[in-house]
Motif scaffolding. Structure first.
Motif, PDB file in Angstrom:
ATOM      1  N   SER A 179       0.855  -1.262   0.225  1.00 53.40           N
ATOM      2  CA  SER A 179      -0.005  -0.043   0.011  1.00 53.40           C
ATOM      3  C   SER A 179       0.896   1.391   0.073  1.00 53.40           C
ATOM      4  CB  SER A 179      -0.962   0.033   1.259  1.00 53.40           C
ATOM      5  OG  SER A 179      -0.261   0.043   2.493  1.00 53.40           O
ATOM      6  N   VAL A 180       1.866   1.453   0.706  1.00 58.09           N
ATOM      7  CA  VAL A 180       2.902   2.544   0.507  1.00 58.09           C
ATOM      8  C   VAL A 180       3.400   2.711  -0.704  1.00 58.09           C
ATOM      9  CG1 VAL A 180       5.076   3.361   1.353  1.00 58.09           C
ATOM     10  CG2 VAL A 180       3.607   2.231   3.136  1.00 58.09           C
ATOM     11  N   ILE A 181       4.005   1.758  -1.443  1.00 58.17           N
ATOM     12  CA  ILE A 181       4.424   1.862  -2.506  1.00 58.17           C
ATOM     13  C   ILE A 181       3.341   2.295  -3.738  1.00 58.17           C
ATOM     14  CG2 ILE A 181       5.750   0.901  -4.645  1.00 58.17           C
ATOM     15  CD1 ILE A 181       7.349   1.210  -1.989  1.00 58.17           C
ATOM     16  N   LEU A 182       2.176   1.707  -3.551  1.00 59.02           N
ATOM     17  CA  LEU A 182       1.392   1.931  -4.523  1.00 59.02           C
ATOM     18  C   LEU A 182       0.790   3.394  -4.471  1.00 59.02           C
ATOM     19  CD1 LEU A 182      -0.960  -0.824  -4.833  1.00 59.02           C
ATOM     20  CD2 LEU A 182       0.447  -0.238  -6.548  1.00 59.02           C
ATOM     21  N   GLN A 183       0.658   3.920  -3.039  1.00 54.74           N
ATOM     22  CA  GLN A 183      -0.039   5.290  -2.819  1.00 54.74           C
ATOM     23  C   GLN A 183       1.070   6.124  -3.116  1.00 54.74           C
ATOM     24  OE1 GLN A 183      -2.904   5.945  -1.773  1.00 54.74           O
ATOM     25  NE2 GLN A 183      -2.714   8.227  -1.905  1.00 54.74           N
ATOM     26  N   ALA A 184       2.361   6.010  -2.906  1.00 52.58           N
ATOM     27  CA  ALA A 184       3.476   6.858  -3.338  1.00 52.58           C
ATOM     28  C   ALA A 184       3.588   6.968  -4.893  1.00 52.58           C
ATOM     29  CB  ALA A 184       4.832   6.261  -2.890  1.00 52.58           C
ATOM     30  N   LEU A 185       3.468   5.984  -5.587  1.00 51.10           N
ATOM     31  CA  LEU A 185       3.366   5.856  -7.049  1.00 51.10           C
ATOM     32  C   LEU A 185       2.249   6.932  -7.411  1.00 51.10           C
ATOM     33  CD1 LEU A 185       4.561   2.357  -8.167  1.00 51.10           C
ATOM     34  CD2 LEU A 185       5.896   4.480  -8.477  1.00 51.10           C
ATOM     35  N   ALA A 186       1.105   6.762  -6.694  1.00 53.42           N
ATOM     36  CA  ALA A 186      -0.127   7.334  -7.364  1.00 53.42           C
ATOM     37  C   ALA A 186      -0.258   8.682  -7.074  1.00 53.42           C
ATOM     38  CB  ALA A 186      -1.367   6.617  -6.982  1.00 53.42           C
ATOM     39  N   GLN A 187       0.237   9.210  -6.011  1.00 56.09           N
ATOM     40  CA  GLN A 187       0.223  10.369  -5.493  1.00 56.09           C
ATOM     41  C   GLN A 187       1.385  11.372  -6.329  1.00 56.09           C
ATOM     42  OE1 GLN A 187      -1.123  10.087  -0.843  1.00 56.09           O
ATOM     43  NE2 GLN A 187       1.019  10.581  -1.149  1.00 56.09           N
ATOM     44  N   HIS A 188       2.674  10.555  -6.656  1.00 53.36           N
ATOM     45  CA  HIS A 188       3.558  11.377  -7.221  1.00 53.36           C
ATOM     46  C   HIS A 188       3.057  11.351  -8.760  1.00 53.36           C
ATOM     47  CE1 HIS A 188       7.177  12.003  -9.439  1.00 53.36           C
ATOM     48  NE2 HIS A 188       7.932  12.472  -8.302  1.00 53.36           N
ATOM     49  N   SER A 189       2.367  10.603  -9.456  1.00 51.50           N
ATOM     50  CA  SER A 189       1.862  10.770 -10.640  1.00 51.50           C
ATOM     51  C   SER A 189       0.994  11.645 -10.705  1.00 51.50           C
ATOM     52  CB  SER A 189       1.457   9.294 -11.082  1.00 51.50           C
ATOM     53  OG  SER A 189       2.198   8.009 -10.772  1.00 51.50           O
ATOM     54  N   ASN A 190      -0.064  11.749  -9.687  1.00 54.22           N
ATOM     55  CA  ASN A 190      -1.084  12.544  -9.933  1.00 54.22           C
ATOM     56  C   ASN A 190      -0.491  14.041  -9.833  1.00 54.22           C
ATOM     57  OD1 ASN A 190      -3.139  14.224  -7.681  1.00 54.22           O
ATOM     58  ND2 ASN A 190      -4.272  13.079  -9.141  1.00 54.22           N
ATOM     59  N   GLN A 191       0.521  14.230  -9.073  1.00 53.56           N
ATOM     60  CA  GLN A 191       1.198  15.691  -9.126  1.00 53.56           C
ATOM     61  C   GLN A 191       2.176  16.041 -10.326  1.00 53.56           C
ATOM     62  OE1 GLN A 191       2.848  16.801  -5.101  1.00 53.56           O
ATOM     63  NE2 GLN A 191       1.647  15.076  -4.307  1.00 53.56           N
ATOM     64  N   ASN A 192       2.698  14.985 -10.609  1.00 50.32           N
ATOM     65  CA  ASN A 192       3.824  15.346 -11.626  1.00 50.32           C
ATOM     66  C   ASN A 192       3.596  14.604 -13.204  1.00 50.32           C
ATOM     67  OD1 ASN A 192       5.756  16.604  -9.935  1.00 50.32           O
ATOM     68  ND2 ASN A 192       5.268  14.711  -8.831  1.00 50.32           N
ATOM     69  N   MET A 193       2.687  13.589 -13.352  1.00 54.68           N
ATOM     70  CA  MET A 193       2.821  12.949 -14.542  1.00 54.68           C
ATOM     71  C   MET A 193       1.571  13.343 -15.261  1.00 54.68           C
ATOM     72  SD  MET A 193       4.038   9.136 -14.439  1.00 54.68           S
ATOM     73  CE  MET A 193       2.927   8.754 -16.002  1.00 54.68           C
ATOM     74  N   ILE A 194       0.222  13.699 -14.588  1.00 56.71           N
ATOM     75  CA  ILE A 194      -0.892  13.753 -15.467  1.00 56.71           C
ATOM     76  C   ILE A 194      -1.022  14.927 -16.624  1.00 56.71           C
ATOM     77  CG2 ILE A 194      -3.409  14.513 -15.204  1.00 56.71           C
ATOM     78  CD1 ILE A 194      -2.790  11.697 -14.448  1.00 56.71           C
ATOM     79  N   GLU A 195      -0.150  16.318 -16.110  1.00 58.32           N
ATOM     80  CA  GLU A 195      -0.282  17.174 -16.705  1.00 58.32           C
ATOM     81  C   GLU A 195       0.512  16.862 -18.031  1.00 58.32           C
ATOM     82  OE1 GLU A 195      -1.878  19.792 -16.521  1.00 58.32           O
ATOM     83  OE2 GLU A 195      -2.763  19.584 -14.493  1.00 58.32           O
ATOM     84  N   THR A 196       1.496  16.150 -17.649  1.00 55.15           N
ATOM     85  CA  THR A 196       2.388  15.729 -18.959  1.00 55.15           C
ATOM     86  C   THR A 196       1.827  14.958 -20.130  1.00 55.15           C
ATOM     87  OG1 THR A 196       4.510  15.781 -17.583  1.00 55.15           O
ATOM     88  CG2 THR A 196       4.466  14.464 -19.511  1.00 55.15           C
ATOM     89  N   TYR A 197       0.952  13.850 -19.390  1.00 55.14           N
ATOM     90  CA  TYR A 197       0.167  12.978 -20.173  1.00 55.14           C
ATOM     91  C   TYR A 197      -0.810  13.869 -20.944  1.00 55.14           C
ATOM     92  CZ  TYR A 197      -3.795  10.028 -21.385  1.00 55.14           C
ATOM     93  OH  TYR A 197      -4.674   9.404 -21.939  1.00 55.14           O
ATOM     94  N   TYR A 198      -1.491  14.671 -20.418  1.00 50.28           N
ATOM     95  CA  TYR A 198      -2.509  15.542 -20.996  1.00 50.28           C
ATOM     96  C   TYR A 198      -1.907  16.596 -22.104  1.00 50.28           C
ATOM     97  CZ  TYR A 198      -7.038  18.110 -21.132  1.00 50.28           C
ATOM     98  OH  TYR A 198      -8.087  18.912 -21.413  1.00 50.28           O
ATOM     99  N   ASP A 199      -0.832  17.143 -21.765  1.00 54.93           N
ATOM    100  CA  ASP A 199      -0.127  17.949 -22.994  1.00 54.93           C
ATOM    101  C   ASP A 199       0.087  17.048 -24.158  1.00 54.93           C
ATOM    102  OD1 ASP A 199      -0.391  20.176 -21.365  1.00 54.93           O
ATOM    103  OD2 ASP A 199       1.519  20.272 -20.493  1.00 54.93           O
ATOM    104  N   GLU A 200       0.630  15.849 -23.823  1.00 49.51           N
ATOM    105  CA  GLU A 200       0.818  15.260 -25.085  1.00 49.51           C
ATOM    106  C   GLU A 200      -0.161  14.674 -25.876  1.00 49.51           C
ATOM    107  OE1 GLU A 200       3.308  11.629 -24.878  1.00 49.51           O
ATOM    108  OE2 GLU A 200       5.313  12.792 -24.536  1.00 49.51           O
ATOM    109  N   ILE A 201      -1.451  14.728 -25.304  1.00 44.56           N
ATOM    110  CA  ILE A 201      -2.634  14.325 -25.976  1.00 44.56           C
ATOM    111  C   ILE A 201      -3.133  15.592 -26.828  1.00 44.56           C
ATOM    112  CG2 ILE A 201      -5.166  13.974 -25.776  1.00 44.56           C
ATOM    113  CD1 ILE A 201      -4.878  12.683 -23.064  1.00 44.56           C
ATOM    114  N   VAL A 202      -3.052  16.746 -26.119  1.00 43.48           N
ATOM    115  CA  VAL A 202      -3.647  17.878 -27.020  1.00 43.48           C
ATOM    116  C   VAL A 202      -2.805  18.865 -27.583  1.00 43.48           C
ATOM    117  CG1 VAL A 202      -5.659  18.132 -25.342  1.00 43.48           C
ATOM    118  CG2 VAL A 202      -3.622  19.310 -24.754  1.00 43.48           C
ATOM    119  N   THR A 203      -1.457  18.404 -27.439  1.00 38.80           N
ATOM    120  CA  THR A 203      -0.416  19.152 -28.391  1.00 38.80           C
ATOM    121  C   THR A 203       0.159  18.327 -29.350  1.00 38.80           C
ATOM    122  OG1 THR A 203       1.387  18.454 -26.734  1.00 38.80           O
ATOM    123  CG2 THR A 203       0.358  20.518 -26.543  1.00 38.80           C
TER     124      THR A 203
END
Length: 495
Positions: free
Chosen positions: A397-421
């Protein structure tokens, strides 16, 4: 714990703030950066006793300061060659020029360093099938297994899956986890599979429409984005626009592969249109128990017939499933052979060679009175299962939550930008439209698990333009109910 803002709201606020910041920079300069708070919480074995900064500030908020002595944390995942319609990679071993891959690489190295683990990803064509030997032998070989949502019952039915509510540090109320999947895939309060921002597949597998801007302008269809904002993007408008552009190019009286169509899509569009109209073949009662409600549902029957009326007239749609030259790609739409494209978000990233500009729209509503635009998460999106052999649920649970939280803050915008750019999709309106798709997503249990073969049979009926849906419901109701009850029993609700 408190609920966070939704992903779509955060993205829209991000876009608006970026636009305001650009105008401010033009006047006074500045880099617009801010320092993130990175305070490590004190070590504790009790999640409730941990006090820490908000997840908005610290990707490790609420997590203990623990080291796991080089433990190899292993994901068993679908081979990318098998799930070619989504970006399902969870581990990148070398730095990459691809933005999302680089974000995954950076995230994993940070998590590895913070908790002294090694993240490993094993890929197989059929992960759950492949894992059966290890699971039956009670071998702790994999920490997390990912497979298509539709295949998860193969683990649940054998009591091979852990309830996610038993993971002490996973915060299922956080928007780092897919709230739509949590709500729709739970049974009696038990949750045996879900997904989160550590994996992009629930976003990649969300249904949307693309449209050819040049063709829309030539046909004088007006501002389609404003049509969406006004709540007027409906089945009737889809039919009106599709029939307007449809063209029998060689005038032989038959629509074939080389003609111009309203929509280029796949046969799954029928189920997606039902979902977009608010149809639920299975609903939940007050105890979170699934109920097959299709029988006698006149609203469902009416919408079913409406979908056939919209899609089946000549020239309205062409399916890649029916023409081998279009199999598994966007060729017809990219080549200017249709006004619309309907499938999942992932395919947008494959349209970079399209000469005409194009935009993104949510699925149309059934009518203007429908409150929200709705999207489905495809049954062949991947979701995560925790095997019963996992020896340390706190660590998992610690590793999964850390991965999810870090992604939520740092990956989602990158992913989103790749879709619409991607080339030719640079307008802010497309960002706004895809927000609407991500905001209200649905998984129908009867559709993803195909209880009693109802969903697959209904798909055949719809492709063949058969309108006797009530008789099909009556014929298969007992089979649906039996399979549904079998699955419910396997969920161990009394445990």
């Amino acid at each position: 714990m408190k609920n966070r803002t939704t992903l779509a709201t955060r993205i829209l606020l991000f876009a608006l703030c970026a636009a305001m910041l650009m105008s401010m920079l033009a006047a006074c300069g500045g880099d617009g950066s801010g320092d993130a708070q990175t305070t490590d919480p004190a070590a504790t074995s009790d999640p409730a006793a941990t006090t820490a900064p908000s997840v908005e500030d610290d990707p490790f908020a609420g997590l203990p300061d623990k080291k796991y002595e080089g433990y190899v944390f292993t994901f068993l995942n679908v081979d990318p060659a098998t799930g070619f319609w989504m970006n399902n990679t969870l581990n990148v071993e070398e730095a990459s020029g691809v933005k999302v891959d680089q974000a995954i690489y950076t995230r994993n190295r940070i998590i590895e360093d913070r908790f002294d683990v090694v993240i490993e990803e094993v890929v197989q064509k059929d992960p759950i099938g492949f894992a059966q030997t290890a699971l039956s032998a009670q071998e702790d070989s994999y920490d997390v297994i990912l497979d298509f949502i539709r295949d998860v019952p193969a683990m649940v039915n054998k009591n091979y899956a852990i309830d996610w509510n038993d993971l002490p540090y996973v915060d299922l109320t956080s928007d780092a986890w897919c709230q739509d999947m949590i709500k729709d895939l739970s049974i009696g309060g038990k949750l045996y599979t879900t997904s989160g921002d550590l994996s992009m597949t629930s976003y990649d597998s969300t249904s949307v429409f693309g449209f050819n801007k040049q063709m829309a302008e030539e046909q004088q269809l007006g501002d389609l984005y404003q049509l969406v904002r006004d709540g007027q993007w409906t089945f009737d408008k889809l039919y009106e626009f599709s029939t307007k552009v449809a063209q029998d190019v060689d005038n032989d009286g038959k629509y074939k592969a080389d003609d111009i169509y309203g929509i280029f899509t796949y046969n799954g569009i029928f189920a997606e249109m039902l979902t977009a109209a608010g149809v639920r073949l299975v609903t939940k009662d007050s105890e979170d128990m699934p109920v097959f409600t299709a029988k006698g549902d006149e609203n469902f029957y009416n919408i079913y017939e409406k979908v056939l009326e919209v899609l089946h007239p000549d020239g309205v749609y062409i399916s890649c499933d029916d023409f081998s030259q279009f199999k598994g790609n966007t060729l017809k739409f990219v080549g200017g052979g249709s006004l619309f494209y309907s499938d999942v978000v992932f395919w947008i990233s494959t349209m970079s060679e399209m000469e005409a500009d194009y935009g993104i729209l949510p699925n149309p509503k059934y009518n203007a009175e429908q409150e929200n635009y709705l999207a489905s998460i495809n049954a062949v999106s991947t979701s995560m299962v925790i095997p019963y052999t996992a020896s340390d649920l706190e660590r998992t649970s610690v590793i999964l939550q850390a991965l999810a939280q870090h992604s939520n803050q740092n990956m989602i915008e990158t992913y989103y930008d790749e879709i619409v750019t991607v080339r030719n999709v640079r307008d802010p309106e497309s960002r706004e439209m895809i927000n609407l798709a991500f905001e209200n997503r649905v998984i129908d249990l009867c559709t993803v698990y195909d209880w009693g073969g109802f969903a697959s049979t209904m798909k055949v009926y719809m492709v063949q333009n058969k309108n006797n849906i009530a008789s099909l419901v009556g014929r298969l109701e007992s089979k649906v109910t039996a399979k549904m009850e079998e699955y419910i029993e396997s969920c161990n609700l009394d445990v």
